[in-house]
Design an enzyme around this catalytic site. Structure first.
Site, short mmCIF file in Angstrom:
data_model
loop_
_atom_site.label_atom_id
_atom_site.label_comp_id
_atom_site.label_asym_id
_atom_site.label_seq_id
_atom_site.Cartn_x
_atom_site.Cartn_y
_atom_site.Cartn_z
N GLU A 122 1.29 -0.88 0.31
CA GLU A 122 -0.02 0.20 0.21
C GLU A 122 0.70 1.08 0.17
O GLU A 122 1.74 0.72 0.60
CB GLU A 122 -0.99 -0.48 1.21
CG GLU A 122 -1.80 -0.77 0.81
CD GLU A 122 -3.46 -0.94 2.03
OE1 GLU A 122 -3.56 -1.74 1.62
OE2 GLU A 122 -2.67 -0.29 3.09
N CYS A 135 3.97 8.14 0.40
CA CYS A 135 4.18 7.61 1.90
C CYS A 135 4.51 6.05 1.45
O CYS A 135 3.46 5.26 0.97
CB CYS A 135 3.11 7.95 2.78
SG CYS A 135 3.77 6.36 4.16
N CYS A 142 6.77 -7.16 7.58
CA CYS A 142 8.41 -6.05 8.88
C CYS A 142 8.61 -7.29 9.18
O CYS A 142 7.67 -7.36 9.98
CB CYS A 142 7.64 -4.53 9.22
SG CYS A 142 9.32 -4.16 10.11
N CYS A 146 7.63 -3.68 16.08
CA CYS A 146 6.74 -3.43 17.63
C CYS A 146 5.19 -3.52 17.46
O CYS A 146 5.28 -3.23 16.96
CB CYS A 146 7.00 -1.60 16.68
SG CYS A 146 8.51 -1.41 15.80
N CYS A 149 2.26 -1.00 16.27
CA CYS A 149 2.31 -1.51 14.43
C CYS A 149 1.70 -2.70 14.15
O CYS A 149 2.35 -3.71 14.32
CB CYS A 149 3.58 -1.32 14.34
SG CYS A 149 3.53 -1.13 11.92
N SER A 240 12.57 6.85 7.11
CA SER A 240 12.36 6.53 8.74
C SER A 240 12.66 4.92 9.07
O SER A 240 12.73 4.41 8.45
CB SER A 240 10.81 6.76 9.11
OG SER A 240 10.31 6.22 10.01
N CYS A 382 -0.95 5.88 9.75
CA CYS A 382 0.60 4.49 10.50
C CYS A 382 -0.10 3.45 10.88
O CYS A 382 -0.67 4.22 11.83
CB CYS A 382 1.70 5.82 11.09
SG CYS A 382 1.65 7.45 10.85
N1 SAH Z 1 9.88 0.65 10.28
C1 SAH Z 1 10.32 1.74 9.57
C2 SAH Z 1 9.16 2.91 8.73
C3 SAH Z 1 7.88 2.52 9.15
S1 SAH Z 1 7.17 3.21 10.07
C4 SAH Z 1 10.20 2.44 11.04
O1 SAH Z 1 9.36 2.21 11.80
O2 SAH Z 1 10.42 3.82 11.40
C5 SAH Z 1 6.11 4.89 9.30
C6 SAH Z 1 5.76 5.27 11.19
O3 SAH Z 1 4.16 4.75 11.35
C7 SAH Z 1 7.09 4.90 12.22
O4 SAH Z 1 7.58 5.93 12.99
C8 SAH Z 1 6.11 4.12 13.64
O5 SAH Z 1 5.94 3.86 14.46
C9 SAH Z 1 5.29 5.17 13.24
N2 SAH Z 1 3.50 3.97 13.28
C10 SAH Z 1 2.91 1.98 13.57
N3 SAH Z 1 2.13 1.77 13.84
C11 SAH Z 1 1.58 2.91 14.18
C12 SAH Z 1 0.26 3.20 14.48
N4 SAH Z 1 0.05 2.01 14.52
N5 SAH Z 1 -0.28 4.66 15.19
C13 SAH Z 1 0.68 5.60 15.22
N6 SAH Z 1 1.97 5.34 14.20
C14 SAH Z 1 2.26 4.17 14.18
FE1 SF4 Z 2 8.72 -2.68 11.37
FE2 SF4 Z 2 7.84 -0.17 11.55
FE3 SF4 Z 2 6.02 -1.35 12.51
FE4 SF4 Z 2 8.40 -1.60 13.71
S1 SF4 Z 2 6.88 0.10 13.43
S2 SF4 Z 2 7.11 -2.99 13.42
S3 SF4 Z 2 10.09 -0.96 12.11
S4 SF4 Z 2 6.87 -1.39 10.44
#
Ligand code: SAH
Ligand code: SF4
Length: 402
Positions: A122, A135, A142, A146, A149, A240, A382
């Site tokens: 996406e 984006c 991934c 985290c 996420c 990022s 995000c």
């Molecule tokens: N893997 C990389 C880039 C993709 S994630 C990273 O972690 O930086 C892009 C951004 O979205 C990151 O800052 C991540 O922490 C944030 N993110 C992920 N899940 C989210 C959520 N449920 N709500 C808000 N931000 C989120």
């Molecule tokens: Fe992967 Fe970024 Fe999501 Fe963490 S926040 S699981 S590094 S996409």
């Protein structure tokens, strides 16, 4: 969208025979990749530079979908190119447009080999009055898990190729009518005007950890920023990362893109839980890599992302600690309201708490820190990418069976 070979010919039709299904596409290749492709079809060495320059212009500046339109390339050469290559780009299989103008595209990549079914990623487009941000994803899924996420909960993971990364922008610009000869969709929400481009900024904030796919991301940045083609300024390309410390320096040195760090916590014990990669590369090491980031300056600040999780990381004491930790680093702070997903173990902080946190950060000299969630109604915010679409599709399939 259809593949170039299937599209209606725009010029003389003689050279557009339909190539076999596994014919490689030239779209998304680096200059070196194009030179290699030309060598493989026997192009004399003395011609290669000139041919690459021609293809580069047609593919990345003009957005050509067919070799036939390349009128400064001889007919024989066009024929030869069409026999061995295509100008295929990924297919946009679904488009959703949010009430706020945000667009989410589900993009299906052509298969990379016999076993690959064609990745689906996406890609989200966020228009604002003076800019348009795309984006992009760097991986399918991934590996980093985290806990806040949704992307991290997906099982299927693979790196996207350079071509697959770059072609997200090509697909986006086609959807936005942003190549010569195309017309933008008429809803007034796409930024336009003198010097304003539909896609002016790229953020690697879609699916995946870009620094786990370093070479392909670096090469993609090179293509995206090439002044003879797609021509995006490196200052407007942000990568990022959740903190892959050993690759951060390389990113600055070899790609020269802007850096964003997903920090989210100010203590190691909490960051270990939220971003498990922290156990390998703790906060101190991460911030040292930021201090050493090549090219960082007050004009080129590092963005620190901080997702607001109710009762987890959102106290005034943590806001003060954040400011203390970032002292001496040319930094911007983005507070991101948590975007919930079904079964998520967190909630978004209340607006009041976010404001208090933001005031502390603001009073320490960091401007406009809260990132307004965009496209929440189409699950484009995000951390809501891909898996949600899969779920909705599954639901739609079930509904169809009822
Ligand atoms: N893997 C990389 C880039 C993709 S994630 C990273 O972690 O930086 C892009 C951004 O979205 C990151 O800052 C991540 O922490 C944030 N993110 C992920 N899940 C989210 C959520 N449920 N709500 C808000 N931000 C989120
Ligand atoms: Fe992967 Fe970024 Fe999501 Fe963490 S926040 S699981 S590094 S996409």
């Amino acid at each position: 969208m259809t593949l170039a070979a299937e599209a209606a010919p725009q010029g003389p039709a003689e050279t557009s025979s339909v190539p076999p299904a596994n014919t490689p596409s030239l779209v998304g290749l680096t200059r070196a990749g194009m030179a290699e492709a030309l060598r493989e079809i026997g192009t004399p060495e003395r011609e290669i530079r000139m041919r690459v320059a021609q293809l580069w212009h047609w593919i990345y500046f003009q957005g050509a979908r067919e070799f036939d339109v390349m009128l400064n390339v001889s007919k024989t050469m066009r024929q030869k190119l069409a026999e061995h290559f295509t100008l295929a780009r990924p297919e946009v299989v679904e488009e959703q447009v949010s009430t706020d103008g945000t667009r989410k595209w589900l993009i299906r990549m052509p298969p990379v080999d016999r076993l690959d079914k064609g990745a689906e990623v996406e890609c989200v487009y966020i228009p604002e009055s003076d800019r348009g941000t795309l984006c992009v994803s760097s991986q399918v899924g991934c590996t980093l898990n985290c806990t806040f996420c949704h992307t991290g909960t997906q099982k299927l993971v693979r790196n996207l190729t350079t071509q697959e990364i770059v072609s997200q922008l090509i697909a986006a610009r086609e959807m936005l009518g942003d190549f010569p000869g195309l017309t933008p969709p008429d809803n007034g929400l796409i930024p336009s005007g003198e010097g304003v481009r539909a896609v002016s900024n790229i953020v690697f904030m879609g699916m995946g950890e870009p620094l786990y796919n370093f070479e392909n991301v670096r090469d993609a940045v090179e293509i995206l920023s090439d002044g003879d083609g797609l021509s995006l300024s490196k200052r407007r390309i942000t990568v990022s990362t959740s903190g892959v410390v050993p690759e951060i320096e390389r990113l600055g040195a070899e790609a020269g893109a802007a850096l964003a760090i997903s920090l989210h916590a100010v203590r190691d014990d909490l960051r270990d839980k939220l971003v498990p990669l922290n156990k390998k590369y703790p906060i101190k090491q991460l911030l040292q890599a930021c201090r050493d980031y090549p090219g960082a300056s007050n004009a080129r600040r590092i963005t620190f992302e901080y997702v607001m999780l109710k009762g987890v990381n959102d106290s005034p004491a943590e806001a003060r600690e954040l400011v203390r930790l970032l002292k001496g680093i040319p930094a911007k702070i983005n507070l991101i309201p948590f975007n919930p997903w079904p079964g998520a173990p967190y909630e978004c902080s209340s607006w009041d708490t976010i404001e208090k946190f933001s005031d502390i950060v603001f009073n320490a000299g960091y401007a406009s820190p809260v990132r307004t969630p965009r496209g929440r109604d189409i699950l484009a915010a995000c951390g809501q990418l891909k898996s949600e679409t899969e779920k909705l599709r599954a639901r739609a399939r079930l509904a169809a069976l009822d």
